[in-house]
Design a protein around this motif. Structure first.
Motif, PDB file in Angstrom:
ATOM      1  N   PHE A 182      71.931   9.213  75.345  1.00  0.00           N
ATOM      2  CA  PHE A 182      72.603   9.880  76.478  1.00  0.00           C
ATOM      3  C   PHE A 182      71.721  10.961  77.098  1.00  0.00           C
ATOM      4  O   PHE A 182      72.161  11.650  77.996  1.00  0.00           O
ATOM      5  CB  PHE A 182      73.886  10.601  76.062  1.00  0.00           C
ATOM      6  CG  PHE A 182      74.796   9.856  75.143  1.00  0.00           C
ATOM      7  CD1 PHE A 182      74.840   8.481  75.142  1.00  0.00           C
ATOM      8  CD2 PHE A 182      75.650  10.557  74.295  1.00  0.00           C
ATOM      9  CE1 PHE A 182      75.701   7.807  74.297  1.00  0.00           C
ATOM     10  CE2 PHE A 182      76.509   9.892  73.457  1.00  0.00           C
ATOM     11  CZ  PHE A 182      76.535   8.513  73.456  1.00  0.00           C
ATOM     12  N   ARG A 212      80.445  15.314  76.143  1.00  0.00           N
ATOM     13  CA  ARG A 212      79.709  14.206  76.750  1.00  0.00           C
ATOM     14  C   ARG A 212      78.275  14.603  77.061  1.00  0.00           C
ATOM     15  O   ARG A 212      77.399  13.763  77.177  1.00  0.00           O
ATOM     16  CB  ARG A 212      80.393  13.783  78.051  1.00  0.00           C
ATOM     17  CG  ARG A 212      81.682  13.085  77.772  1.00  0.00           C
ATOM     18  CD  ARG A 212      82.420  12.679  79.014  1.00  0.00           C
ATOM     19  NE  ARG A 212      83.537  11.850  78.600  1.00  0.00           N
ATOM     20  CZ  ARG A 212      84.287  11.144  79.420  1.00  0.00           C
ATOM     21  NH1 ARG A 212      84.049  11.156  80.707  1.00  0.00           N
ATOM     22  NH2 ARG A 212      85.263  10.415  78.956  1.00  0.00           N
ATOM     23  N   VAL A 240      81.171  11.329  70.697  1.00  0.00           N
ATOM     24  CA  VAL A 240      80.412  10.630  71.744  1.00  0.00           C
ATOM     25  C   VAL A 240      81.065  10.802  73.110  1.00  0.00           C
ATOM     26  O   VAL A 240      80.536  10.315  74.104  1.00  0.00           O
ATOM     27  CB  VAL A 240      80.215   9.111  71.466  1.00  0.00           C
ATOM     28  CG1 VAL A 240      79.387   8.902  70.221  1.00  0.00           C
ATOM     29  CG2 VAL A 240      81.527   8.383  71.396  1.00  0.00           C
ATOM     30  N   GLY A 241      82.197  11.494  73.158  1.00  0.00           N
ATOM     31  CA  GLY A 241      82.781  11.850  74.445  1.00  0.00           C
ATOM     32  C   GLY A 241      83.909  10.957  74.911  1.00  0.00           C
ATOM     33  O   GLY A 241      84.329  11.036  76.067  1.00  0.00           O
ATOM     34  N   PHE A 242      84.441  10.104  74.030  1.00  0.00           N
ATOM     35  CA  PHE A 242      85.573   9.269  74.427  1.00  0.00           C
ATOM     36  C   PHE A 242      86.802  10.128  74.710  1.00  0.00           C
ATOM     37  O   PHE A 242      87.026  11.139  74.034  1.00  0.00           O
ATOM     38  CB  PHE A 242      85.922   8.281  73.311  1.00  0.00           C
ATOM     39  CG  PHE A 242      85.019   7.087  73.233  1.00  0.00           C
ATOM     40  CD1 PHE A 242      84.568   6.461  74.382  1.00  0.00           C
ATOM     41  CD2 PHE A 242      84.628   6.578  72.009  1.00  0.00           C
ATOM     42  CE1 PHE A 242      83.741   5.354  74.312  1.00  0.00           C
ATOM     43  CE2 PHE A 242      83.804   5.470  71.922  1.00  0.00           C
ATOM     44  CZ  PHE A 242      83.357   4.864  73.086  1.00  0.00           C
ATOM     45  N   ARG A 286      71.934   6.762  69.035  1.00  0.00           N
ATOM     46  CA  ARG A 286      73.103   6.750  69.906  1.00  0.00           C
ATOM     47  C   ARG A 286      73.255   8.082  70.630  1.00  0.00           C
ATOM     48  O   ARG A 286      73.480   8.127  71.838  1.00  0.00           O
ATOM     49  CB  ARG A 286      74.369   6.439  69.105  1.00  0.00           C
ATOM     50  CG  ARG A 286      75.607   6.392  69.973  1.00  0.00           C
ATOM     51  CD  ARG A 286      76.821   5.924  69.212  1.00  0.00           C
ATOM     52  NE  ARG A 286      77.305   6.947  68.300  1.00  0.00           N
ATOM     53  CZ  ARG A 286      78.238   6.717  67.385  1.00  0.00           C
ATOM     54  NH1 ARG A 286      78.764   5.512  67.258  1.00  0.00           N
ATOM     55  NH2 ARG A 286      78.637   7.687  66.593  1.00  0.00           N
ATOM     56  N   PRO A 303      79.491   3.666  74.341  1.00  0.00           N
ATOM     57  CA  PRO A 303      79.677   4.971  74.993  1.00  0.00           C
ATOM     58  C   PRO A 303      78.880   5.094  76.292  1.00  0.00           C
ATOM     59  O   PRO A 303      79.344   5.742  77.237  1.00  0.00           O
ATOM     60  CB  PRO A 303      79.165   5.980  73.967  1.00  0.00           C
ATOM     61  CG  PRO A 303      78.985   5.243  72.699  1.00  0.00           C
ATOM     62  CD  PRO A 303      78.917   3.797  72.992  1.00  0.00           C
TER      63      PRO A 303
END
Lengths: 243, 258
Positions: free
Chosen positions: A154, A78, B165-167, A150, A102
């Motif tokens: 983050f 993440r 994406v970290g799901f 994308r 996300p």
């Protein structure tokens, strides 16, 4: 970023993708992995990005000592961004939703904030007018740029790019490489693998030559491309630079 | 269409219409005088109750089969080999034996001795509940396979991107895999649901008084023919056509999308 990779091995069946690979980097902003296909670049990148757990050895990226614990790895992923060769985007969602989903579900932003961040990222990469398009309606280059947008939205600690232009034609390759260079110049930490030697030379702080599951050589680009130490690297460069 | 095709098309249309007309004349001519639609009207209440029950059983079985289908999907993708194998074995058994056998065996041998008394005591109709459960299990076995096929058809890159994406694993399924997989298997699911509605007529063998059972009784008592079978077919069409239309509509919508 700092990297401490110590005798890392990773096997897929009988083949050793990484074979006791070690890499120690004190300080680098952009690390570029080059080397022959099947030499272990992708696997190394995937291990560093927390997508693959090595069979043996230890990996430390900045302050994070990577463990095999799924919860740790998920939290680690993440924090970073990862881009594959192709098919990064979710085909059932438009470009903007690919970014906001996300942001909302993983990073806990509310929908308005997520949309704002997504539009910022899309705007920065010249994709705002395509925000409502599905991936199938975008060109390959636009898809990769949206993929980078994308990952970038983050504010990732490190951006991992696995041969981001391998599936693109020369013109699209240029548009994606320009964008990566811009990010690198803006101070983003990046680790990427590529076959574009000119790009590696221009953008890297350090270039690592990966072959047969090991780092044969890791140098600043000026040094490595002008006079590589290892015979394997000399051979590789003389072959790929010929045309 | 070319001119030749147009002529061939017209000729075929005439031939088909002629064939159907001949068949209808022959059949209707045979039972023409005895057909009395007033009979069906006389029995309307029992037919309506049966149809209504068929609707309720079908809806229940649809929902039940979704629950079982998801469970079977999870079972087959479980990290525990014993769970995977047991699921596989059960699905294979269900898919390779007739529904009629499941209903007879499941009701008379397994569930009725265990559940009939307590269900009746609690004020439920045991036949309907057990029949619905068996139908749900049957539909769930097929749905589980359809869903597994859909989930496994999603390319590796999508799983990877979702992870990257970290799901969390649940989010990967919820936001990335299921929406894509469902689009792919929608026609198969619609076909299964239509089959389930039609197969609910088999519940008549364990004495559930649904539409088919009541129609059969009506025919037996009144010596009806056409007056019984035509409403029977129409009654099922009213239930199945909306499902088929809905699926065509969704399919078209998703096709434009991707």
């Amino acid at each position: 970023m700092k990297l401490e990779v110590d005798r890392v091995s990773k096997h897929f069946g009988a083949t050793a993708a990484l074979d006791g690979l070690s890499l120690h980097l004190g300080e680098a902003r952009v690390l570029v992995l080059i080397g022959p296909s099947g030499g272990g670049k992708s696997t190394l990148l995937r291990v560093l990005g927390g997508l693959e757990v090595p069979d043996a050895g230890s990996v430390q990226v900045n302050d994070h000592r990577l463990s095999a614990d799924p919860a740790f790895l998920q939290a680690y992923r993440r924090r970073n961004g990862f881009l594959f060769q192709q098919f990064n985007l979710f085909p059932h969602l438009d470009a903007r939703r690919n970014i906001t989903l996300p942001l909302e579900k993983v990073h806990g932003h509310d929908p308005t904030a997520a949309r704002e961040l997504a539009d910022q990222a899309l705007g920065r990469f010249g994709l705002l007018e395509h925000a409502a398009k599905l991936p199938a309606q975008l060109s390959g280059g636009q898809q990769q740029r949206a993929g980078i947008a994308r990952a970038f939205a983050f504010s990732p600690e490190i951006l991992f790019l696995d041969e981001p232009t391998s599936a693109l034609d020369p013109e699209m390759t240029a548009e994606v490489l320009e964008l990566i260079q811009e990010l690198a110049e803006a101070g983003q930490d990046i680790i990427l693998s590529t076959h574009e030697m000119g790009f590696a030379k221009a953008v890297a702080d350090q270039v690592a030559f990966v072959a047969a599951g090991k780092i044969e050589e890791c140098q600043p680009p000026g040094r490595l491309f002008a006079s590589p130490d290892s015979p394997a690297c000399q051979r590789f460069l003389s072959r790929v630079m010929r045309y | 269409m070319s001119r030749r095709q147009q002529i061939a098309n017209a000729l075929t249309a005439v031939a088909l219409a002629g064939g159907i007309a001949w068949l209808c004349t022959a059949v209707l001519g045979n039972l023409g005088r005895e057909t009395d639609w007033a009979k069906a009207w006389q029995y309307r209440e029992s037919l309506w109750i049966g149809w209504w029950l068929t609707l309720k059983i079908s809806l229940g079985a649809l929902l039940g089969s979704i629950v079982f289908g998801l469970l079977f999907l999870l079972g087959q993708r479980s990290p525990l080999p014993v769970l995977r194998r047991t699921c596989r074995l059960f699905l294979e058994f269900v898919r390779d034996t007739p529904l009629l056998v499941h209903l007879l065996f499941g009701y008379f041998v397994i569930f009725a001795p265990l559940l009939s008394r307590p269900l009746a005591d609690a004020g439920f109709e045991d036949k309907i509940l057990i029949g619905g459960l068996l139908l749900s299990l049957f539909g769930g076995a097929y749905l589980g396979e359809i869903l597994r096929g859909g989930v496994e058809s999603i390319p590796r890159a999508q799983w990877e991107s979702a992870r990257a994406v970290g799901f969390s694993p649940v989010q990967v399924y919820r936001h990335v895999i299921f929406p894509q997989a469902l689009r792919r298997v929608l026609p198969a699911i619609a076909g299964l649901f239509v089959s389930l509605i039609k197969d609910s007529s088999l519940l008549s063998v364990i004495g559930v008084s649904e539409y088919f059972y009541n129609t059969k009784n009506f025919i037996a008592r009144s010596y009806a023919g056409l007056e019984g079978y035509v409403p029977l077919a129409l009654g099922y069409l009213i239930l199945t056509l909306p499902v088929a239309w809905l699926s065509h509509w969704l399919e078209k919508r998703f096709r434009h999308e991707t």
